[in-house]
Every structure is written in structure tokens, then in C-alpha cells.
Design an enzyme around this catalytic site. Structure first.
Site, mmCIF file in Angstrom:
data_model
loop_
_atom_site.group_PDB
_atom_site.id
_atom_site.type_symbol
_atom_site.label_atom_id
_atom_site.label_comp_id
_atom_site.label_asym_id
_atom_site.label_seq_id
_atom_site.Cartn_x
_atom_site.Cartn_y
_atom_site.Cartn_z
ATOM 1 N N ASP A 138 0.959 -1.214 0.108
ATOM 2 C CA ASP A 138 -0.032 0.083 0.109
ATOM 3 C C ASP A 138 0.867 1.139 -0.053
ATOM 4 O O ASP A 138 1.634 1.346 0.890
ATOM 5 C CB ASP A 138 -0.740 0.048 1.288
ATOM 6 C CG ASP A 138 -2.059 0.917 1.026
ATOM 7 O OD1 ASP A 138 -1.979 1.934 0.411
ATOM 8 O OD2 ASP A 138 -2.858 1.074 2.057
ATOM 9 N N ASP A 188 -3.647 2.641 -5.553
ATOM 10 C CA ASP A 188 -2.417 2.475 -4.637
ATOM 11 C C ASP A 188 -2.089 1.461 -3.907
ATOM 12 O O ASP A 188 -1.242 1.039 -3.060
ATOM 13 C CB ASP A 188 -2.421 3.817 -3.838
ATOM 14 C CG ASP A 188 -3.699 3.958 -2.898
ATOM 15 O OD1 ASP A 188 -4.688 3.065 -3.018
ATOM 16 O OD2 ASP A 188 -3.739 4.824 -2.061
ATOM 17 N N GLU A 189 -2.955 0.127 -4.187
ATOM 18 C CA GLU A 189 -2.827 -0.886 -3.316
ATOM 19 C C GLU A 189 -2.816 -2.422 -4.271
ATOM 20 O O GLU A 189 -3.073 -2.376 -5.416
ATOM 21 C CB GLU A 189 -4.186 -1.212 -2.665
ATOM 22 C CG GLU A 189 -4.144 -0.249 -1.376
ATOM 23 C CD GLU A 189 -5.431 -0.455 -0.417
ATOM 24 O OE1 GLU A 189 -5.282 -1.477 0.180
ATOM 25 O OE2 GLU A 189 -6.517 0.035 -0.643
#
EC number: 2.7.7.7
Length: 393
Positions: free
Chosen positions: A11, A105-106
């Protein structure tokens, strides 16, 4: 004998804020808010320094300013965030055989079997260093036996942290945590369980599954499994070729610009709704034209990840203007969204007001209830018949 899996969740820390700090190092260490600049705007992201004042994403900007008057507010740049997201994706794709991009974003990566060779712990630690070195962005990760535990663990060690939960230690890791840390437990469920005296994951895991089923239905069984650290969900390989598209072949070839533009609006609006219904964002728009002589031409444009009608429509219109240059009769018109990632409309909004967000939510709510044709832009209504050929993959 059960073979343990090795799943890592990665993350990017305060992603939008980290990108802004990378562009302007002066912002590092300061309470920073990314979002709409006006009082009616919303917080898209905030720094850890700002979070100490109680600020969080989706909060009205007016309230955020009140909680932290000294916070710096910037409007944000989704094109930059999309570019950095794609850069990190490329780095991971170059190193990892199986990975899932679960949001902008993960990521989840499946390292099962790698413990026999390089070693999962060493591999993911080296990957973290590579991402930070090549992108300049801080990233946290956790390594565990499943996606659930790895995600929860990552959230516990942010920012810029790393953690490994050995196989067999899932329950003991989760036990002392608040039930709010378990994905799937929202505010209402959390309050209900708290009123019953259930505050920790340990207590939740001790409640018999049939009792949770009676209390919460099917969701109760799933929460019992999560509280016990059970999650067999696979890492879904990331494939950018996934698309949502539609095309129309007209009964009569046409050169009517107003009709063609109306069709473009209608089709774009239709698959943009489908995009949001699937909780996805698009990173590329393609427009397709087939002339009366069967010549077929296409033009595409990479865009900042979005699910917003007005952005997708503007891109589609610009592509159409560039594409339709022969002034010949048109037989077919099509539009396609590609480079899809999981996400929702809100994360792509920085200048829109709360009213704009609520408008989209209200429109989609009406369409969900009564059908997508119940609401449409007047510009997308035309009288000429068409033969639709839809493809929503």
C-alpha cells in the site's frame, strides 16, 4: 497436509500526498490536504500530520479547515497520480509473476512457492526498496498467508512499515485488534456489535457462527471467518486489456454531425454508468468510426483514472473531432474504456463540490432502481434508429 500460501499486500503511503511531496519537498512533514479548494469541496487525501487533527478523506473541506486552520490545501493532479500509479504497476509487473491491482495505490502479490528459492521475506523486502528507489514513493507491506490478514497487517504498520505474520499466527495477530479494523465491518455493524459488548476481534471470533448468521445474515458468517483469520480468496491476476465498450451500427449511413454527437453522448453515458456500477475507473478512452466504404479508424487517449461522465464525455468528444475528418457517410460508431482498475468516483475528484458528488450518487441510485435509461442527458437523445452491439467484459 495444507500448503501455506504467501500473500503480500502493498500500500503506497498517503499516495496523493506522497506524490505532491515528491514534486515539492517543502511540503514534507506539514499538515497537507489534497482536495477541492472551496468550502463545498471534499478532502480527497491528507497527510499523516493532518490526520492527527481528525481529518480524513471524504470529509467536507469546510470542516477540515476548521479542525486544522494551518493546513495547506492543494487541488491535486489526477494525471500525476495516475502516472505514478502506472509506474509502480510496471515495477511490480517486472518483478512479480502474479499480482492484483486492487486500487490505484494498493496491490496484492502471490509469492506462494517462492520460499523454496529466494525466500518470500527477502523478495518482498527487496521489492519495497526497488519501488521506493525507482518511484521515490514510500510504501508499506505485510506478508501473511492470505489477503485479509496481509491487508489488516499493512494498515497496522503504516507509514513506511513492513510486517510478517507467520503461518498459524493469524488469529493471535488479529485477536487484540478493534473489530473496526476488519474489512467489511462498517459503522453500523460496529455500533451494533459494540452494544453487545463485542469490541475486539478475539471476542467476535468466539461467537458461534450460527449466532452471527442469525444476527447479520450471510455477512455474519463471513465476519466470523475473517475474525478467525480465514480467507481463501485468490490473488486475481491484473490484466489491463479488460474493457467496457459499446458500438452502434446505424440503419442508414449518416453524415449528420448532431446525430453522431448525440449517439456518442448516449453511449459514453451508458458505459460510464456501467463502469461506476462495477466500482472501476478507466485510464484510457478509444473512439471507433466505420465509414460507409467500410474503412474503420480508431483513436485513443490515455487519461487520469476516472469514472466521471463529464470527464469521459469531454475526452470522447475530443477524440471524435480528431477522428471524423473525411466528411463521409458513417456506418458505425463505437466507444471503449480500457486500463480499468478498481476504484470509485470520489477519488478522482478534487475540484468538484459535495453537491456534484451527491448528484452522481443520486443519478446512479435512480438508475440502479429503475434502469439506466430512466435518466439521460438531453444531448444524448436522437430520433434516428440504430442497431446496438454492446460488449461489457
Amino acid at each position: 497436509m495444507t500448503t501455506s500460501r504467501h500473500i503480500s499486500h502493498l500500500d503506497l503511503d498517503a499516495f496523493f500526498v506522497s506524490v505532491e511531496c515528491l514534486k515539492n519537498p517543502v511540503l514534507k512533514g506539514k499538515p497537507l490536504i489534497v482536495g477541492g479548494s472551496g468550502d463545498r469541496g471534499v478532502v480527497a487525501a491528507c497527510s499523516y500530520e493532518a490526520r492527527r487533527f481528525g481529518i480524513h478523506s471524504a470529509m467536507p473541506m469546510k470542516l477540515a479547515r476548521r479542525l486544522c486552520p494551518q493546513a495547506l490545501v492543494i487541488s491535486g493532479d489526477m494525471e500525476d497520480y495516475s502516472r505514478y500509479s502506472k509506474l509502480v504497476t510496471e515495477i511490480i509487473a517486472d518483478k512479480v509473476p502474479v499480482f492484483e491491482k486492487s486500487s490505484i495505490d494498493e496491490f496484492y502479490i502471490d509469492l506462494s512457492g517462492m520460499d523454496r528459492y529466494f525466500g518470500c521475506s527477502l523478495f518482498v523486502a527487496d521489492l519495497k526498496k526497488t519501488i521506493t528507489k525507482e518511484s521515490g514513493l514510500p510504501i508499506s507491506y505485510a506478508l501473511a498467508s492470505n489477503k485479509l490478514v496481509s491487508k489488516v497487517a499493512t494498515n497496522e504498520v503504516k507509514p513506511n512499515g513492513q510486517l510478517e505474520i507467520p503461518f498459524g499466527n493469524e488469529k493471535s495477530f488479529l485477536a487484540p485488534l478493534s473489530i473496526s479494523k476488519i474489512p467489511g465491518i462498517g459503522k453500523e455493524t460496529s455500533e451494533l456489535l459494540n452494544r453487545m459488548g463485542v469490541e475486539t476481534v478475539h471476542t467476535l471470533s468466539e461467537i458461534p457462527a450460527p449466532m452471527l448468521h442469525n444476527l447479520l445474515g450471510k455477512n455474519g458468517i463471513e465476519l466470523w471467518r475473517r475474525a478467525n483469520g480465514i480467507d481463501e480468496s485468490p490473488v486475481v491476476p491484473y490484466r489491463e486489456q479488460k474493457s467496457i465498450s459499446t458500438e452502434n451500427t446505424f440503419q442508414a449511413d449518416t453524415i449528420d454531425i448532431q446525430f453522431l454527437q448525440a449517439q456518442l453522448v448516449r453511449m459514453t453515458e451508458s458505459i460510464a454508468y456501467e463502469l461506476r456500477k462495477q466500482n472501476k475507473l478507466a485510464g484510457c478512452v478509444t473512439v471507433k468510426l466505420r465509414y460507409a466504404n467500410f474503412d474503420t479508424v480508431t483513436k485513443q487517449s490515455s487519461i487520469a483514472y476516472t469514472g466521471a461522465d463529464h470527464i469521459l464525455l469531454e475526452t470522447a468528444k475530443n477524440l471524435f473531432r480528431q477522428l471524423y475528418d473525411r466528411r463521409m457517410l458513417v456506418r458505425l460508431l463505437g466507444i471503449r474504456f480500457t486500463h480499468l482498475i478498481p476504484g470509485n468516483y470520489q477519488i478522482s475528484i478534487f475540484d468538484d463540490t459535495q453537491e456534484m458528488i451527491r448528484l452522481y450518487q443520486a443519478i446512479d441510485s435512480v438508475k440502479n432502481r429503475f434502469g439506466e435509461t430512466t435518466l439521460k442527458r438531453a444531448r444524448g437523445i436522437s430520433s434516428l434508429p440504430v442497431h446496438p452491439r454492446n460488449s461489457r467484459q
